[in-house]
Motif scaffolding. Sequence first.
Motif, PDB file in Angstrom:
ATOM      1  N   THR A   1       1.021  -3.503   6.897  1.00 39.49           N
ATOM      2  CA  THR A   1       0.276  -4.440   6.051  1.00 39.49           C
ATOM      3  C   THR A   1      -1.177  -4.556   6.488  1.00 39.49           C
ATOM      4  O   THR A   1      -1.541  -4.207   7.621  1.00 39.49           O
ATOM      5  N   ALA A   2      -1.995  -5.086   5.568  1.00 38.13           N
ATOM      6  CA  ALA A   2      -3.404  -5.322   5.886  1.00 38.13           C
ATOM      7  C   ALA A   2      -3.540  -6.372   6.988  1.00 38.13           C
ATOM      8  O   ALA A   2      -4.443  -6.290   7.826  1.00 38.13           O
ATOM      9  N   ALA A   3      -2.654  -7.359   6.981  1.00 34.20           N
ATOM     10  CA  ALA A   3      -2.711  -8.396   8.022  1.00 34.20           C
ATOM     11  C   ALA A   3      -2.488  -7.793   9.406  1.00 34.20           C
ATOM     12  O   ALA A   3      -3.185  -8.151  10.372  1.00 34.20           O
ATOM     13  N   GLU A   4      -1.538  -6.866   9.522  1.00 37.63           N
ATOM     14  CA  GLU A   4      -1.314  -6.183  10.794  1.00 37.63           C
ATOM     15  C   GLU A   4      -2.531  -5.357  11.182  1.00 37.63           C
ATOM     16  O   GLU A   4      -2.928  -5.317  12.355  1.00 37.63           O
ATOM     17  N   ALA A   5      -3.133  -4.695  10.193  1.00 35.73           N
ATOM     18  CA  ALA A   5      -4.318  -3.873  10.458  1.00 35.73           C
ATOM     19  C   ALA A   5      -5.469  -4.733  10.957  1.00 35.73           C
ATOM     20  O   ALA A   5      -6.207  -4.338  11.872  1.00 35.73           O
ATOM     21  N   ALA A   6      -5.622  -5.915  10.378  1.00 38.66           N
ATOM     22  CA  ALA A   6      -6.701  -6.814  10.798  1.00 38.66           C
ATOM     23  C   ALA A   6      -6.528  -7.235  12.252  1.00 38.66           C
ATOM     24  O   ALA A   6      -7.479  -7.199  13.044  1.00 38.66           O
ATOM     25  N   ARG A   7      -5.307  -7.613  12.609  1.00 42.10           N
ATOM     26  CA  ARG A   7      -5.059  -8.057  13.991  1.00 42.10           C
ATOM     27  C   ARG A   7      -5.221  -6.911  14.982  1.00 42.10           C
ATOM     28  O   ARG A   7      -5.823  -7.083  16.053  1.00 42.10           O
TER      29      ARG A   7
ATOM     30  N   ARG B   1      -9.195  -5.030  -2.487  1.00 44.09           N
ATOM     31  CA  ARG B   1      -8.094  -5.978  -2.680  1.00 44.09           C
ATOM     32  C   ARG B   1      -7.747  -6.768  -1.426  1.00 44.09           C
ATOM     33  O   ARG B   1      -7.340  -7.929  -1.512  1.00 44.09           O
ATOM     34  N   SER B   2      -7.890  -6.147  -0.269  1.00 43.23           N
ATOM     35  CA  SER B   2      -7.451  -6.807   0.967  1.00 43.23           C
ATOM     36  C   SER B   2      -8.604  -7.319   1.823  1.00 43.23           C
ATOM     37  O   SER B   2      -8.390  -7.707   2.976  1.00 43.23           O
TER      38      SER B   2
ATOM     39  N   ARG C   1     -11.410 -10.927   6.395  1.00 45.37           N
ATOM     40  CA  ARG C   1     -12.381 -12.002   6.587  1.00 45.37           C
ATOM     41  C   ARG C   1     -11.719 -13.263   7.146  1.00 45.37           C
ATOM     42  O   ARG C   1     -12.349 -14.040   7.866  1.00 45.37           O
ATOM     43  N   GLN C   2     -10.456 -13.458   6.820  1.00 46.05           N
ATOM     44  CA  GLN C   2      -9.765 -14.685   7.230  1.00 46.05           C
ATOM     45  C   GLN C   2      -9.040 -14.558   8.574  1.00 46.05           C
ATOM     46  O   GLN C   2      -8.508 -15.543   9.075  1.00 46.05           O
ATOM     47  N   GLU C   3      -9.034 -13.363   9.143  1.00 44.22           N
ATOM     48  CA  GLU C   3      -8.345 -13.175  10.421  1.00 44.22           C
ATOM     49  C   GLU C   3      -9.177 -13.760  11.566  1.00 44.22           C
ATOM     50  O   GLU C   3     -10.292 -13.300  11.830  1.00 44.22           O
TER      51      GLU C   3
END
Length: 265
Positions: A114-120, A136-137, A142-144
């Motif tokens: 997921t994009a959330a995993e990629a951000a972290r 899209r992501s 930006r919110q991480e």
Amino acid sequence: MICVLGGTQDSREIIRSIADSNYPVMASVATAYGRQLIDDERVMVNDHTLDCQGMIDWFGECGISMVIDATHPYARDVSTNAIQACAALSIPYLRYEREEVPLPDYARLHTVETAAEAARLSAGLGEVIFLTTGSRSLGVFRQEPLLAAKRIIARVLPDPAVIAECFRLGFTPRDVVAMQGPFSRELNIQLFREYRTQVIVTKNSGTVGGSDTKLKAAMDLELPIVVIDRPKVIYPCIVHSVEDVLRFIGQRRQSDGIYHRTPKN
């Protein structure tokens, strides 16, 4: 009438091939920019986002008798809605999906779901994060909180609505690269160097999406790469070539009421 769900380079090739074969075809894309890129007077185009019920209504109004889903490999919600809409209307659904690029054996390559995993993950790999994941992501990055002190570069389509969304999310003009891809390895290298990139975040969008040249450029510069895997969707029927799309249409045309259009003199 055949409907092609598009917005990608290969979807435009499919639309042209169907029209050239004298089948009646319509297209549905997500943006006005996507509509402009089709630029074919033979094809009527919807450029409004449709949910499942919207697709059911629009397919019914337009007399759609077959749907070719040639949306982006990561457009999971669109595909899911289309599958459900076609099932509700009892019309054939075909998924066209470009092949993935085989991931290289590279020690600094990381895959996530997921994009959330990629951000972290990217937050721990460098200070300047170059996103080649589309628009899209962007909000996820930006919110991480782990990326709050990092510089994030967004490479996106030169679409006014997309650029406006970048600014709404807090990107500054110096951190937005608005360009139409795909990009060569050499241009990717130049851009990554220009922005002093330390981490590349990308998707496996296939050769058409420029994944191969992005990976090669990042490896040439010995940069860490975070690849977001394709979403898992169970497609009732899937092909990987334009020829197979046309073969599918040909096999279905008599039983499902799809006939050749009479060419104009």
